[in-house]
Each structure stands twice: as C-alpha cells, then as structure tokens.
Scaffold this motif. Structure first.
Motif, PDB file in Angstrom:
ATOM      1  N   LYS A   1      32.301  27.877  54.993  1.00 34.89           N
ATOM      2  CA  LYS A   1      31.386  27.586  53.880  1.00 34.89           C
ATOM      3  C   LYS A   1      29.950  27.978  54.236  1.00 34.89           C
ATOM      4  CE  LYS A   1      32.629  26.135  50.689  1.00 34.89           C
ATOM      5  NZ  LYS A   1      33.039  26.765  49.410  1.00 34.89           N
TER       6      LYS A   1
ATOM      7  N   LEU B   1      27.633  30.500  52.147  1.00 33.53           N
ATOM      8  CA  LEU B   1      26.250  30.245  51.742  1.00 33.53           C
ATOM      9  C   LEU B   1      25.346  31.384  52.186  1.00 33.53           C
ATOM     10  CD1 LEU B   1      23.945  28.497  50.658  1.00 33.53           C
ATOM     11  CD2 LEU B   1      23.950  27.243  52.822  1.00 33.53           C
TER      12      LEU B   1
ATOM     13  N   GLN C   1      23.328  24.839  44.413  1.00 34.10           N
ATOM     14  CA  GLN C   1      24.593  24.154  44.151  1.00 34.10           C
ATOM     15  C   GLN C   1      25.343  23.820  45.439  1.00 34.10           C
ATOM     16  OE1 GLN C   1      27.359  26.675  42.040  1.00 34.10           O
ATOM     17  NE2 GLN C   1      26.777  28.509  43.193  1.00 34.10           N
ATOM     18  N   TYR C   2      25.081  24.560  46.507  1.00 35.03           N
ATOM     19  CA  TYR C   2      25.731  24.283  47.792  1.00 35.03           C
ATOM     20  C   TYR C   2      25.132  23.068  48.486  1.00 35.03           C
ATOM     21  CZ  TYR C   2      28.080  28.826  47.581  1.00 35.03           C
ATOM     22  OH  TYR C   2      28.871  29.892  47.220  1.00 35.03           O
TER      23      TYR C   2
ATOM     24  N   GLU D   1      24.321  20.134  47.058  1.00 39.56           N
ATOM     25  CA  GLU D   1      24.572  18.904  46.322  1.00 39.56           C
ATOM     26  C   GLU D   1      25.991  18.421  46.612  1.00 39.56           C
ATOM     27  OE1 GLU D   1      23.855  19.747  42.242  1.00 39.56           O
ATOM     28  OE2 GLU D   1      21.687  19.969  42.481  1.00 39.56           O
TER      29      GLU D   1
ATOM     30  N   THR E   1      31.197  19.377  43.183  1.00 34.38           N
ATOM     31  CA  THR E   1      31.906  20.653  43.132  1.00 34.38           C
ATOM     32  C   THR E   1      30.981  21.757  42.635  1.00 34.38           C
ATOM     33  OG1 THR E   1      33.937  19.455  42.636  1.00 34.38           O
ATOM     34  CG2 THR E   1      33.944  21.813  42.209  1.00 34.38           C
ATOM     35  N   LEU E   2      31.178  22.956  43.166  1.00 36.72           N
ATOM     36  CA  LEU E   2      30.338  24.093  42.772  1.00 36.72           C
ATOM     37  C   LEU E   2      30.563  24.440  41.304  1.00 36.72           C
ATOM     38  CD1 LEU E   2      30.833  26.496  45.828  1.00 36.72           C
ATOM     39  CD2 LEU E   2      28.923  24.958  45.413  1.00 36.72           C
TER      40      LEU E   2
ATOM     41  N   ASN F   1      34.281  23.756  46.911  1.00 35.79           N
ATOM     42  CA  ASN F   1      33.502  22.745  47.635  1.00 35.79           C
ATOM     43  C   ASN F   1      32.107  23.264  47.944  1.00 35.79           C
ATOM     44  OD1 ASN F   1      35.669  21.070  47.590  1.00 35.79           O
ATOM     45  ND2 ASN F   1      36.011  21.030  49.789  1.00 35.79           N
ATOM     46  N   SER F   2      31.123  22.357  47.864  1.00 37.88           N
ATOM     47  CA  SER F   2      29.768  22.704  48.284  1.00 37.88           C
ATOM     48  C   SER F   2      29.649  22.538  49.793  1.00 37.88           C
ATOM     49  CB  SER F   2      28.748  21.816  47.573  1.00 37.88           C
ATOM     50  OG  SER F   2      28.862  20.473  48.012  1.00 37.88           O
TER      51      SER F   2
ATOM     52  N   GLN G   1      29.628  18.813  50.553  1.00 41.22           N
ATOM     53  CA  GLN G   1      30.962  18.226  50.475  1.00 41.22           C
ATOM     54  C   GLN G   1      31.781  18.540  51.725  1.00 41.22           C
ATOM     55  OE1 GLN G   1      32.299  19.828  46.640  1.00 41.22           O
ATOM     56  NE2 GLN G   1      32.480  17.740  45.878  1.00 41.22           N
TER      57      GLN G   1
END
Length: 763
Positions: A393, A397, A479-480, A482, A485-486, A521-522, A525
């Motif tokens: 992830k 990003l 959004q990543y 928070e 969910t994206l 998933n962010s 998360q």
C-alpha cells in the motif's frame, strides 16, 4: 538477650520539616536515588530531593483524576504512576517525559514492582540476534530533517529495558483483576480473582499484590467482609521461561519503537497534505457548488478541446484563481507533494522493512519450540501478511503521488496558458508547451472532476450516492490518509504482468508466501490492521501465563474492630535468605501480624499486640497506652512502625520504632493449612506476643510536636519520611546519622545521605 541493633537503628536525625499546600495521598522513596515522590489530592505527582528541592511536578493526564499508586522500577530511572481512571504511566524521571502508558479499564487499588534477584542466563543462541539488530538494519531516518512538524522523539524504548534482569509491574484493580507486565510495557498475565473465587463485585477489595523475587509466588491480599485474606498463587511458567520472556519483551520493545516511528511518519504525511492541498479543493468547491451537476468536467473539457469558456468559468479563472494565485498554489502543492514523497520513500519504507525484520525474527523465535512456542503459539503469520500488505500500500501511495504530481503540473501549466490568453497577454518565450501525451493525461484528469462521492451501503455491496453538499475532489492522495475505504481506488495497470500471472493462477494467488494487495484499503486502514495483528501476538502470553497460576495457600485475619474504620496496612519484602518472603499485616490498631512464606508456600506467623505492660519495666510507665498506626519494611532485618501513645488525660503522642526482626522471626510458628484458617484475637493457631517485650532501650523515637499519620522509609537510602495526620506536614529523617565526634574523625567516610548521592539525577 540484648538487641543493640534495634537501638542503634533509632539514631535518626531530623533534616527537614515541610508544610505543604495540598493534601498528601502517597509518599514513596526511591531505592536508588535520594528522591521522594509525592502524590496529592489534585492528581499531581511531585518529585523532591532530600533537601526538599523540587525536581519536577507532573499534572494528571485528565482533570479530576487521583493518584492511586507510585512505584519505582528497581535500579532504573523509571517511575510508574497509577490513576483512578485505570491509566498507568511510565515516566522517565530525568525529564518527566512519558515513556509508555496503558489502561487497565478500571480504578486501581495497588501497584508494585518486583525484580528478579538473579540475572537471567542466556540459554539459547537467539539472544544475541534479538539484542543486536543494528548489524542488519540501518538506523531510522530523522523525521526532523524531512518535516518541520515532526516531533523530537526518541524511538529507542529498549534503553528503558534491562537486558539481563527481568522485572514485573503488578497492578490490582477494583474489578478484581491482577495485571502483570514485563518492564511495565509487555502485558504477560491477567488474573480474574472474582471469577476464580466466584466473588460478587463490590464485596472484595484488592489491598495489595506482589511477587516473590523468583517469580514463582504471587501474594494477593484482599479485604472481604471485615476479614483480611492473604492468598499465595504459584506458577511454573514464569520461572521456566524467564529467559524467553525477557527476550520476548526486548523484541516487543523493538516493535513498539518502530510502530511509534511509523505513527509519527504518517502524522507528518497528513500534516504535509493538509497544509496546502485542501486549499485547492476548497477554492474549487465553491465554484463547483454554484454549477449544475455534471457541468464542471464538461466546461473544462470544452475549454481544452475548443478553447472557449463559459462566463462562470472565465470569472473563476480571472477573479478567484488569478495568475499570481495559480503560481503560488502550484508551487505550494509541488512542495507539499515533494515532502510527502520523501516521507514515504525513505522513513516509511525504512520503518516497514525494520518491522519486517523484527516480525521475521519473532517467527524464527517461535521455531524454537522449547523456549518460545509455549508462550507465543502460531500467531505471527497474520502480522507478516499485514506488514507485506502495508508495504504494498505504501508503494501504491508512492505511485499515486507520482501520478498526481504529474497531473497537477500539467493542469497548472495549462491553466496558466489559458489565463494569460484570457487576459490578452503574450506568453513568455520560455514557457513550455503542452505535448499530446500530456493532453491525454490532462483530459483524463479533467474527466474525473464530476466523480460522485461514493460510500458503501449497509450491506457493504451497493454504492450509495452522497447527496450532501458537493466537495470538489481534485487530488487522490488524501484518501489514503483517512481511516475509511478508498472512494477512488487506483486503476489496475493492464500492462502489469505480475497481476496477470496471479489472475491466471489461483494457486499462486492463494499462496501464503505472496502478500495480498487490498485495492480498496487506505494506508491508515492497512496500518491499523498491522497494529491489531501485532497486539494479537502479544496477547497470547497473557492467557497462557494467567492460566498457570494456581492457589497454593491462604491465611485469613479476622478483624476485632467491628466498626471497620481502621485503615489496614500491608507491607511486604522479599528476602534473599532461602527465598523467603516477609509480610507485615496491620489488621487493627492493636493487632500486627508478622508472617513469612517459604518456597513451599507454607506460612509461619506471630501476632503482636500491646497487652499489659511488664510490671518489672518502669521505663514504659510514662509512655501511656501504645497502639499501632502504620508500618513499612525498612529492610529485610528491620520493620519500621509508627506508634500512637494515649495517656490517661486523653493526650496523644507519636513514636517511631525500628523493630529488629531477628528475635521476631525466632518467635514465628507454623500456621496449619486449613481452607478456613483464621488468625484472630481468640485464635489458637498463632502465637501471641506482647509487643512491649520487644521494645529495647532507646528503640523508640518520640515525634515531638507532631500527630503522625503514616510513614515512608527506605533502608537502602537510610531515610524516612513521616506524614502528619492532617496529610499536610512532612518530616524527613536521616536514619544513619552519626555522632559529631565520629564525623570529626573522618568526614570523608561519614557523608550523610542528606547530600546528593552520586546516583542522584542531575538537573
């Protein structure tokens, strides 16, 4: 039989008398330094030197909290503070900074620290690799050099751990739970006394909980329906796996420090994003809410393809955005993305790789079936999978930042050209033109302007369009950051051969050695999943060790004070002689039980009380009637006792007694183990001794001008403090005061502990 030892111990010299402006709840001396910790009714903890020089003052974590207990970690500069809301703070006494905190979820009744008296032997070869990880891992990069908002934190929690000596923090709560934690940081055991004894909450109070120095016995004193009960629980696992538990705690410290570093890195990323990128969204949000649904992307695409603008868009570009504002915003966004990129590429990536190393070494420890698997089981695989998904992830990003940086640069360069033409001005000659490839990127970027904010419905399947005020979502990095969910997952790369291979081979896709990629998933998360799986790893020893504790014996002390107004006191010290633990239980003002528990968990006890004064002792005639007020062990050989004297004319005075335990231990008698055994006033199973017969010439020290309420002593520092009944006056005594003639002979050898010792902290 003469006891000059007791008399010599009373050569105490008053070195201070302080009236304080608060109600003192707790006094606690450090065994290593000449420091006195004070907990008051305001929830504050104040640290003083012996000469009453204030070192620091610590406010409670929340308003209205009370300090329930203070415990000094043995031989280290760490203090544990327990509060009424169940919070326990570990404080570095050199700078009063918080090292670690945890919550036991109910009010705390007692807190103590027990240290193993012997060094833990490294019986397995994994110890060196666990302690010396710097050979394989680079140091974590400094966040201060990459972010102006970074905290100046030290992530090396291992420096607060002893690598050879194990110690345990014991916490008792009003909910009937006993919590044990290694170094106060790694929870390793939880015992529910209410469940063990089928006790209803509210009927029982845990008065004290301590462990023997070899960690085999746990001594828990409870008060139930006017009776004090001292239980002995035994376990084998803490002794058998002491080396394993120490190494596990060290590995926990590595993971704890790395996780704290990752938390701070993500905070820096969030702050770098919030400073500028929201400004662009907010400017365009106002414009978007004044336009019809679905018209924004059409207006910008029309401008791109045909070069014509709507009146509203032209007004927005010339008045709201402006040429100067566009340049400033473009530079700020580029700088913000650059900062985020640096934080992701170096600190975050380095920390995740460190996490991988520590989790893999933990997996290797479990492979040692004898030393570690009984404590951990097989729970590390989930954490490794989540760590791999977290790293993937982070790469995602990073790719999103690259794409957003590219799109923003093209977008701002194009808008700059548009604004210059709308102003009928000439473009600078060095202004770069927009290529066809960049136009394709720009068209795709503009086409996303009208994407609706989507949220999952209650079933988690169908999308629900949010009909609240529209927000102009220009960028995709936030959004990543928070915990949800994206809304705009990254699009799959059709040219990715690895993704095609996994789709075509289910056996590879389900292989546990291949870490999954959770598209929706962010980053936050994924980070939370990793934290939860790591916490799950270290919950396993809690259940394993807790189940190993079994009740071995118990003694009960029946109160003779029906009013139950006397505040019972329990004190304990672990002796080095034959692994025997000594207890002093002040059950009432005329009933002091001194007991010892041997390695077989069998008790010997004697009850001291002030009966009639010996008729042949005239020196007691002026004392009045003596009663017990407070007790605390001064050392393994001496019990400090605070006495209250009542005269015939209703006058009271206070005395301090240093009771030598040598003769007392000779009077101890074995207590037969019966489940209902009660040691009380009329009990025949415990020898009763008149306390007057134990008082030697010069053993009492009259506390003139003070009605004393409690004492706090330290035999290792040769100091004592006495708190008045009003809890607002503190007296300090040097217990090793020498005669002036002796001091003149050799002042270099008779330095009083009043002077700051070499071990005292420097300010």
């Amino acid at each position: 039989m003469s006891f000059k030892y007791a008399a010599n111990r009373t050569q105490m010299k008053q070195t201070g008398n302080k009236n304080v402006g608060y109600h003192v709840d707790i006094l606690k001396w450090s065994d290593r330094m000449d420091l006195l910790a004070i907990g008051n009714d305001k929830g504050e903890v104040i640290l003083h030197r012996l000469k009453w020089q204030k070192v620091w003052q610590l406010a409670p974590p929340e308003d209205g909290l009370r300090v329930r207990g203070i415990a000094w970690r043995p031989l280290e500069k760490v203090m544990a503070i327990a509060y009424s809301n169940g919070t326990v703070l570990l404080i570095n006494i050199e700078n009063k900074e918080e090292i670690y905190s945890f919550d036991v979820k109910s009010d705390i009744t007692c807190i103590n620290w027990t240290e193993n008296t012997r060094e833990v032997a490294m019986n397995d070869t994994s110890g060196d690799a666990i302690n010396d990880y710097t050979t394989f891992l680079p140091p974590l990069p400094s966040l201060n050099s990459l972010s102006s908002t970074a905290k100046s934190s030290d992530y090396n929690t291992l420096k607060f751990y002893s690598k050879q000596i194990l110690n345990l923090l014991i916490v008792g709560t009003t909910s009937g739970h006993i919590h044990l934690s290694v170094f106060g940081m790694l929870a390793c055991c939880e015992i529910d006394l209410y469940e063990k004894f089928a006790i209803r909450p509210g009927e029982t109070v845990i008065k004290d909980a301590k462990m023997s120095s070899n960690f085999k016995q746990l001594f828990v004193t409870i008060e139930r329906r006017g009776t004090l009960e001292l239980f002995v629980f035994e376990n084998d696992i803490l002794q058998k796996y002491s080396t394993s538990l120490l190494n596990l705690a060290i590995k926990h410290a590595h993971l704890l420090g790395t996780m704290a570093y990752i938390n701070d890195t993500i905070e820096c990323i969030v702050e770098a994003w919030e400073t500028v990128l929201l400004e662009m969204d907010n400017k365009l949000t106002k414009y978007a809410n004044d336009q019809p649904q679905g018209s924004i992307a059409a207006d910008f695409l029309e401008l791109l393809m045909f070069g014509c603008t709507s009146p509203a868009l032209e007004q927005f570009l010339l008045r709201d955005l402006t040429e100067k504002g566009l340049k400033k915003l473009g530079n700020s966004i580029e700088l913000s993305y650059s900062t985020i990129q640096k934080l992701v590429v170096k600190p975050l990536h380095t920390a995740i790789c460190s996490m991988f190393y520590h989790l893999n070494s933990l997996q290797g420890m479990i492979s040692n079936v004898y030393y570690y698997k009984p404590l951990l089981g097989d729970v590390t695989n989930e954490a490794l999978i989540n760590c791999g998904a977290f790293l993937i992830k982070a790469y995602e990003l990073q790719q999103t930042i690259d794409t957003s940086t590219r799109d923003f640069k093209i977008f701002f360069r194009w808008l700059y050209i548009v604004i210059i033409r709308l102003m009928d001005e000439t473009l600078p000659e060095d202004n770069p033109s927009v290529t066809q490839q960049e136009i394709n990127y720009l068209a795709e970027f503009l086409d996303n302007f009208d994407a609706c904010q989507m949220e999952l419905g209650e079933t988690g399947n169908e999308p629900v369009v949010e009909e609240k005020k529209r927000k102009f979502n220009l960028e995709r990095v936030g959004q990543y950051l928070e915990d949800k969910t994206l809304p705009y997952p990254s699009k799959a790369d059709a040219s990715n051969q690895w993704a095609k291979l996994l789709e075509q081979n289910d056996c590879l896709k389900s292989c546990p050695l291949i870490y999954p990629h959770h598209d929706n998933n962010s980053l936050v998360q994924q980070h939370n999943l990793l934290k939860a799986s790591i916490e799950k790893i270290f919950k396993h020893p809690i259940a394993v060790i807790g189940q190993d504790f079994k009740q071995k014996s118990v003694i009960r002390l029946q109160s003779e004070d029906d009013s139950n107004t006397f505040s019972r006191v329990i004190t304990h010290i672990g002796g080095n002689f034959d692994e025997i633990s000594l207890f002093g239980l002040l059950e009432s003002e005329n009933n002091l039980i001194i007991a010892e528990c041997n390695r077989s968990s069998m008790f010997r006890a004697v009850r001291l009380c002030f009966n009639e004064k010996p008729y042949f002792e005239t020196r007691f005639s002026s004392l009045g009637e003596l009663t017990f007020k407070h007790i605390q062990f001064y050392s393994e050989d001496t019990l400090s006792i605070l006495l209250r004297a009542h005269t015939a004319d209703d006058q009271t005075s206070s005395y301090f007694l240093q009771l030598a335990l040598q003769r007392v231990r000779e009077l101890l008698e074995a207590v037969p183990f019966i489940s209902s055994q009660i040691i009380g006033k009329h009990s025949s199973c415990c020898r009763v001794v008149n306390a007057y017969t134990l008082l030697e010439e010069g053993s009492l020290k009259c506390l003139e001008g003070m009605e004393a309420g409690s004492i706090a002593v330290s035999g290792t520092r040769n100091v004592a403090s006495i708190l008045s009944e009003s809890h607002k006056t503190i007296r300090i005594y040097d217990m090793d005061a020498q005669e002036e003639d002796d001091e003149l002979l050799d002042t270099s050898l008779n330095n009083s502990s009043l002077d700051n010792s070499k071990d005292s902290i420097q300010t």
